[in-house]
Write a protein that holds these residues in place. Structure first.
Motif, PDB file in Angstrom:
ATOM      1  N   THR A 132       0.872  -1.209  -0.095  1.00  0.00           N
ATOM      2  CA  THR A 132      -0.005  -0.046  -0.053  1.00  0.00           C
ATOM      3  C   THR A 132       0.871   1.265   0.019  1.00  0.00           C
ATOM      4  O   THR A 132       0.625   2.100  -0.463  1.00  0.00           O
ATOM      5  CB  THR A 132      -1.097  -0.107   1.329  1.00  0.00           C
ATOM      6  N   GLY A 133       2.073   1.340   1.031  1.00  0.00           N
ATOM      7  CA  GLY A 133       2.747   2.368   0.798  1.00  0.00           C
ATOM      8  C   GLY A 133       3.561   2.478  -0.416  1.00  0.00           C
ATOM      9  O   GLY A 133       3.577   3.696  -0.740  1.00  0.00           O
ATOM     10  N   ALA A 134       3.998   1.726  -0.999  1.00  0.00           N
ATOM     11  CA  ALA A 134       4.745   1.627  -2.205  1.00  0.00           C
ATOM     12  C   ALA A 134       4.023   1.950  -3.297  1.00  0.00           C
ATOM     13  O   ALA A 134       4.605   2.723  -4.442  1.00  0.00           O
ATOM     14  CB  ALA A 134       5.634   0.232  -2.365  1.00  0.00           C
ATOM     15  N   PHE A 135       2.830   1.595  -3.710  1.00  0.00           N
ATOM     16  CA  PHE A 135       1.924   1.509  -4.648  1.00  0.00           C
ATOM     17  C   PHE A 135       0.888   2.576  -4.713  1.00  0.00           C
ATOM     18  O   PHE A 135       0.259   3.018  -5.828  1.00  0.00           O
ATOM     19  CB  PHE A 135       1.366   0.176  -5.243  1.00  0.00           C
ATOM     20  N   LEU A 136       0.417   3.013  -3.673  1.00  0.00           N
ATOM     21  CA  LEU A 136      -0.752   3.808  -3.401  1.00  0.00           C
ATOM     22  C   LEU A 136      -0.339   5.420  -2.938  1.00  0.00           C
ATOM     23  O   LEU A 136      -1.175   6.187  -3.045  1.00  0.00           O
ATOM     24  CB  LEU A 136      -1.766   3.369  -2.311  1.00  0.00           C
ATOM     25  N   SER A 137       0.692   5.425  -2.411  1.00  0.00           N
ATOM     26  CA  SER A 137       1.091   6.574  -1.627  1.00  0.00           C
ATOM     27  C   SER A 137       1.538   7.628  -2.835  1.00  0.00           C
ATOM     28  O   SER A 137       2.666   7.199  -3.481  1.00  0.00           O
ATOM     29  CB  SER A 137       2.003   6.558  -0.825  1.00  0.00           C
ATOM     30  N   PRO A 138       1.115   8.626  -2.880  1.00  0.00           N
ATOM     31  CA  PRO A 138       1.446   9.934  -3.848  1.00  0.00           C
ATOM     32  C   PRO A 138       2.832  10.389  -3.499  1.00  0.00           C
ATOM     33  O   PRO A 138       3.382  10.816  -4.215  1.00  0.00           O
ATOM     34  CB  PRO A 138       0.424  10.861  -3.724  1.00  0.00           C
ATOM     35  N   THR A 139       3.369   9.938  -2.281  1.00  0.00           N
ATOM     36  CA  THR A 139       4.697  10.403  -1.728  1.00  0.00           C
ATOM     37  C   THR A 139       5.624   9.490  -1.746  1.00  0.00           C
ATOM     38  O   THR A 139       6.749   9.471  -1.437  1.00  0.00           O
ATOM     39  CB  THR A 139       4.589  11.227  -0.252  1.00  0.00           C
ATOM     40  N   ALA A 140       5.206   8.131  -2.319  1.00  0.00           N
ATOM     41  CA  ALA A 140       6.287   7.255  -2.792  1.00  0.00           C
ATOM     42  C   ALA A 140       7.396   7.634  -3.514  1.00  0.00           C
ATOM     43  O   ALA A 140       6.927   8.304  -4.522  1.00  0.00           O
ATOM     44  CB  ALA A 140       5.556   5.860  -2.946  1.00  0.00           C
ATOM     45  N   SER A 141       8.637   7.125  -3.189  1.00  0.00           N
ATOM     46  CA  SER A 141       9.593   7.354  -4.415  1.00  0.00           C
ATOM     47  C   SER A 141       9.490   6.602  -5.387  1.00  0.00           C
ATOM     48  O   SER A 141       8.895   5.270  -5.065  1.00  0.00           O
ATOM     49  CB  SER A 141      11.154   7.292  -3.723  1.00  0.00           C
ATOM     50  N   PRO A 142       9.964   6.869  -6.551  1.00  0.00           N
ATOM     51  CA  PRO A 142       9.862   5.829  -7.837  1.00  0.00           C
ATOM     52  C   PRO A 142      10.562   4.562  -7.618  1.00  0.00           C
ATOM     53  O   PRO A 142      10.089   3.358  -8.141  1.00  0.00           O
ATOM     54  CB  PRO A 142      10.696   6.718  -8.975  1.00  0.00           C
TER      55      PRO A 142
END
Length: 162
Positions: free
Chosen positions: A90-100
Motif C-alpha cells: 500500500t505504501g509503495a504503490f498507493l502513496s502519492p509521496t512514494a519514491s519511484p
C-alpha cells in the motif's frame, strides 16, 4: 477586515470538510500497520476482507500457488507476513509521496517474504506437496476460509484499539 465568530466557525467547518474529503480519497493516509492482537471484531472483519482480497490477487498475479498455500489464513505466521507485505505494498504503490524506487524495493521484500513463507509452511501445505497424513483444506474452499475468519472474529471483543 475581521470575520465574525459565526463566519470563522463556518470557514473552519469548510476546511475540515475539505480535509476529510482529501483523506477519503487517499487510502495511503489511513493505512496503518495492522496489529491483529488488539483488533476488535469490526476492525478484524475489515482487515480479513482486505487481506483475503489482496492475497487472492497476489497469488494470481505473481503465480504463488506453489509458494503460498491456499490455507494461508489458517497459519498465524503467514497471516502476519502477508499483512505486513500488504501494508508495505500500500505504501509503495498507493502513496502519492512514494519514491519511484519504492515499488522495486517492495519486490525485493516480496522475494524475502516468499522465502519466509516456505519456512513457515512447516506442514508442507504448499499446493501440490501436501503430505497425505495431513488434513489440508482444498485450494478453492472459501467456506473453510470464511469459517476460520468467523472463528477468529467470534473470539474478539468489540473493544479493540482500532
Amino acid at each position: 477586515m475581521s470575520l465574525s465568530l459565526e463566519d470563522e466557525i463556518l470557514l473552519l467547518r469548510a476546511q475540515v470538510d475539505y480535509l476529510l474529503e482529501q483523506v477519503a480519497d487517499r487510502p495511503d493516509l489511513t493505512e496503518r500497520p495492522v496489529n491483529w492482537a488488539v483488533l476488535g471484531q469490526y476492525a478484524a472483519a475489515e482487515q480479513w476482507q482486505l487481506l483475503s482480497d489482496w492475497t487472492d490477487w497476489l497469488r494470481d498475479r505473481y503465480q504463488l500457488h506453489e509458494t503460498l498455500p491456499a490455507c494461508w489464513f489458517a497459519h498465524g505466521a503467514m497471516v502476519e507476513e502477508l499483512t505486513a507485505l500488504r501494508s508495505a505494498w500500500t505504501g509503495a504503490f498507493l502513496s502519492p509521496t512514494a519514491s519511484p524506487a519504492e515499488p522495486a524495493l517492495w519486490h525485493d521484500l516480496l522475494d524475502r517474504v516468499r522465502h519466509r513463507l516456505r519456512a513457515w509452511d512447516r506442514n508442507g501445505c504448499a499446493d501440490g506437496t501436501h503430505r497425505p497424513d495431513l488434513q489440508v483444506p482444498a485450494d478453492t474452499d472459501p467456506d473453510l476460509r470464511d469459517s476460520t475468519i468467523q472463528h477468529d472474529l467470534d473470539q474478539r471483543s468489540d473493544e479493540g484499539d482500532e
